[in-house]
Design a protein around this motif. Sequence first.
Motif, PDB file in Angstrom:
ATOM      1  N   ASP A 243       1.575   7.695  -4.275  1.00 42.57           N
ATOM      2  CA  ASP A 243       0.889   8.215  -5.224  1.00 42.57           C
ATOM      3  C   ASP A 243      -0.359   9.223  -4.948  1.00 42.57           C
ATOM      4  OD1 ASP A 243       2.646   6.802  -6.997  1.00 42.57           O
ATOM      5  OD2 ASP A 243       1.254   5.332  -7.321  1.00 42.57           O
ATOM      6  N   SER A 244      -1.162   8.844  -3.973  1.00 40.87           N
ATOM      7  CA  SER A 244      -1.973   9.570  -3.457  1.00 40.87           C
ATOM      8  C   SER A 244      -1.429  11.094  -2.540  1.00 40.87           C
ATOM      9  CB  SER A 244      -2.928   8.865  -2.414  1.00 40.87           C
ATOM     10  OG  SER A 244      -3.504   7.760  -3.059  1.00 40.87           O
TER      11      SER A 244
ATOM     12  N   MET B 135       0.872  -1.146   0.012  1.00 42.99           N
ATOM     13  CA  MET B 135       0.013  -0.030  -0.060  1.00 42.99           C
ATOM     14  C   MET B 135       0.942   1.323  -0.041  1.00 42.99           C
ATOM     15  SD  MET B 135      -3.244  -0.640   2.370  1.00 42.99           S
ATOM     16  CE  MET B 135      -4.173   0.632   1.821  1.00 42.99           C
TER      17      MET B 135
ATOM     18  N   THR C 119       3.211   2.324  -2.125  1.00 45.73           N
ATOM     19  CA  THR C 119       3.304   2.897  -3.341  1.00 45.73           C
ATOM     20  C   THR C 119       1.848   3.656  -3.691  1.00 45.73           C
ATOM     21  OG1 THR C 119       4.583   1.153  -4.096  1.00 45.73           O
ATOM     22  CG2 THR C 119       3.618   2.454  -5.872  1.00 45.73           C
ATOM     23  N   SER C 120       0.822   2.965  -3.168  1.00 43.85           N
ATOM     24  CA  SER C 120      -0.574   3.799  -3.493  1.00 43.85           C
ATOM     25  C   SER C 120      -0.771   5.080  -2.567  1.00 43.85           C
ATOM     26  CB  SER C 120      -1.564   2.940  -3.121  1.00 43.85           C
ATOM     27  OG  SER C 120      -2.941   3.407  -3.231  1.00 43.85           O
TER      28      SER C 120
END
Length: 173
Positions: free
Chosen positions: A141-142, A135, A137-138
């Motif tokens: 990005d967020s 999570m 990486t997500s």
Amino acid sequence: MAIAAMTLLTACNNTPKFTVDGTIANADSTTLYLENITGNNPILVDSVILNDKGNYKFTHDVAEHAQFYRLRLGNQSINLVVDTIAHITCNSQSQAFATNYTIAGSEDCIVMREVAINGARLKALVNKAMNNEEMRTSALDSIAAYKTRMTDLVLQAPSSAIAYYILMQRVNG
């Protein structure tokens, strides 16, 4: 002397006001607070015990400069900004007061809602990502998307109360 007193009373009654009203569903007998949060510590402006319909209305003097307020229900809050005479309508429900609400009557408050909702989502994602490698990486990005959106909002009106509000936001700290 009587004329001077009448003039003073009339002048006091013409003080510019703003109104915040709406409905909070499923909040019977709960106290809703309007607090000024412009300074370091919240200052209680007014409160109301909600009836079975959840209707409320606050009317307060407009300050000379933009002021930040919040509607607080328990430990949940909705932030508002008032810099002119305004009629702001805010509707929500007790269970998701700060995350599932509508707001109308103030473009700045609508933008503040976007900032608050996106910030809350980001905070929840970051908290989950702290314990999950996939999570992260997500989450990164967020975070990048959030920063880009907030930068765009600040650059649209860099000297506005909204820009100040955005710059004061923190995620987990």
